[in-house]
Design a protein around this motif. Structure first.
Motif, short mmCIF file in Angstrom:
data_model
loop_
_atom_site.label_atom_id
_atom_site.label_comp_id
_atom_site.label_asym_id
_atom_site.label_seq_id
_atom_site.Cartn_x
_atom_site.Cartn_y
_atom_site.Cartn_z
N LYS A 56 0.84 -1.19 0.00
CA LYS A 56 0.00 0.00 0.00
C LYS A 56 0.88 1.24 0.00
O LYS A 56 1.80 1.36 0.80
N ILE A 57 0.58 2.16 -0.92
CA ILE A 57 1.23 3.46 -0.96
C ILE A 57 0.23 4.46 -0.40
O ILE A 57 -0.92 4.48 -0.82
N THR A 58 0.68 5.27 0.56
CA THR A 58 -0.16 6.33 1.12
C THR A 58 0.55 7.65 0.89
O THR A 58 1.70 7.82 1.31
N MET A 59 -0.13 8.56 0.20
CA MET A 59 0.44 9.87 -0.12
C MET A 59 -0.37 10.97 0.56
O MET A 59 -1.60 10.95 0.51
N ALA A 60 0.33 11.93 1.16
CA ALA A 60 -0.33 13.07 1.79
C ALA A 60 -0.57 14.12 0.71
O ALA A 60 0.36 14.78 0.25
N VAL A 61 -1.82 14.26 0.29
CA VAL A 61 -2.17 15.17 -0.79
C VAL A 61 -3.19 16.22 -0.32
O VAL A 61 -4.18 16.50 -1.02
N ALA A 62 -2.94 16.77 0.84
CA ALA A 62 -3.86 17.78 1.39
C ALA A 62 -4.05 18.91 0.40
O ALA A 62 -3.10 19.38 -0.22
N GLY A 63 -5.30 19.33 0.23
CA GLY A 63 -5.61 20.43 -0.67
C GLY A 63 -5.95 20.00 -2.08
O GLY A 63 -6.37 20.81 -2.89
N PHE A 64 -5.78 18.71 -2.42
CA PHE A 64 -6.10 18.23 -3.75
C PHE A 64 -7.46 17.54 -3.76
O PHE A 64 -7.78 16.77 -2.87
N ASP A 65 -8.22 17.81 -4.80
CA ASP A 65 -9.51 17.17 -5.01
C ASP A 65 -9.29 15.95 -5.90
O ASP A 65 -8.29 15.88 -6.62
N ARG A 66 -10.23 15.01 -5.90
CA ARG A 66 -10.12 13.82 -6.76
C ARG A 66 -9.87 14.20 -8.22
O ARG A 66 -9.09 13.56 -8.91
N ALA A 67 -10.55 15.22 -8.69
CA ALA A 67 -10.42 15.63 -10.09
C ALA A 67 -9.04 16.19 -10.41
O ALA A 67 -8.66 16.26 -11.58
N GLU A 68 -8.27 16.55 -9.41
CA GLU A 68 -6.94 17.12 -9.63
C GLU A 68 -5.83 16.07 -9.53
O GLU A 68 -4.66 16.39 -9.67
N LEU A 69 -6.21 14.82 -9.28
CA LEU A 69 -5.26 13.72 -9.16
C LEU A 69 -5.45 12.74 -10.31
O LEU A 69 -6.57 12.46 -10.71
N ASP A 70 -4.34 12.22 -10.80
CA ASP A 70 -4.38 11.26 -11.90
C ASP A 70 -3.42 10.12 -11.58
O ASP A 70 -2.26 10.37 -11.24
N ILE A 71 -3.90 8.89 -11.68
CA ILE A 71 -3.08 7.71 -11.44
C ILE A 71 -3.05 6.91 -12.73
O ILE A 71 -4.10 6.59 -13.29
N GLU A 72 -1.84 6.59 -13.20
CA GLU A 72 -1.69 5.90 -14.47
C GLU A 72 -0.66 4.79 -14.33
O GLU A 72 0.39 4.99 -13.71
N VAL A 73 -0.96 3.63 -14.90
CA VAL A 73 -0.02 2.51 -14.92
C VAL A 73 0.29 2.21 -16.38
O VAL A 73 -0.61 2.03 -17.19
#
Length: 151
Positions: A49-66
């Motif tokens: 499990k990777i846990t990242m502290a992304v305070a201030g970011f909304d779901r729409a501002e995050l992108d995960i790509e493999v």
């Protein structure tokens, strides 16, 4: 930074060139940004499990790509017409790109965002064809029977 010469490995190990290249790249890129802060946990022999502290970011501002064996997490703050007038700004919330190299057969299972923490769960799924298997030893009678059929 100390430079290492991997030439002896290339001369004697076949098929390890990708691993050596990853080590070499990691040593050269040791200056990669540590923002946002993150943890990598081992949950079980085949789960991470990777846990990242992304305070201030909304779901729409995050992108995960493999792509192939690379997991890329990107955070891009949406442009606002008016910026708040901060007296003090302690929450960074700046754009980022974090890259993780995945071993063969490591797949992303699920990702979630809760209380400013982005979690990405991964699992190693080894295909049946690559798993160890038992080979049964036939009785001597069966071996002779097989030899006669082949003749």
């Amino acid at each position: 930074m100390t430079a290492y010469d991997f030439t002896p490995v290339y001369r004697t190990a076949i098929g390890y060139d990708r691993l050596v290249q990853m080590i070499d790249d990691a040593m050269r890129r040791d200056t990669q940004s540590s923002y946002p802060p993150y943890n990598i946990e081992v949950l079980a022999d085949d789960k991470y499990k990777i846990t990242m502290a992304v305070a201030g970011f909304d779901r729409a501002e995050l992108d995960i790509e493999v792509e192939q064996n690379t997991l890329k997490v990107v955070g891009r703050k949406a442009h606002r017409d008016t910026e708040p007038n901060y007296l003090h700004r302690g929450i960074a919330a700046r754009n980022f790109e974090q890259i993780f190299h995945l071993d063969d057969h490591v797949k992303v299972e699920v990702a979630g965002l809760n209380n400013g923490l982005l979690t990405i769960e991964l699992k190693r799924e080894i295909p049946e064809a690559l798993k160890p298997r038992k080979i049964l030893i036939d009785a001597a009678d069966n071996v002779h029977t097989l030899e006669r059929r082949a003749a």
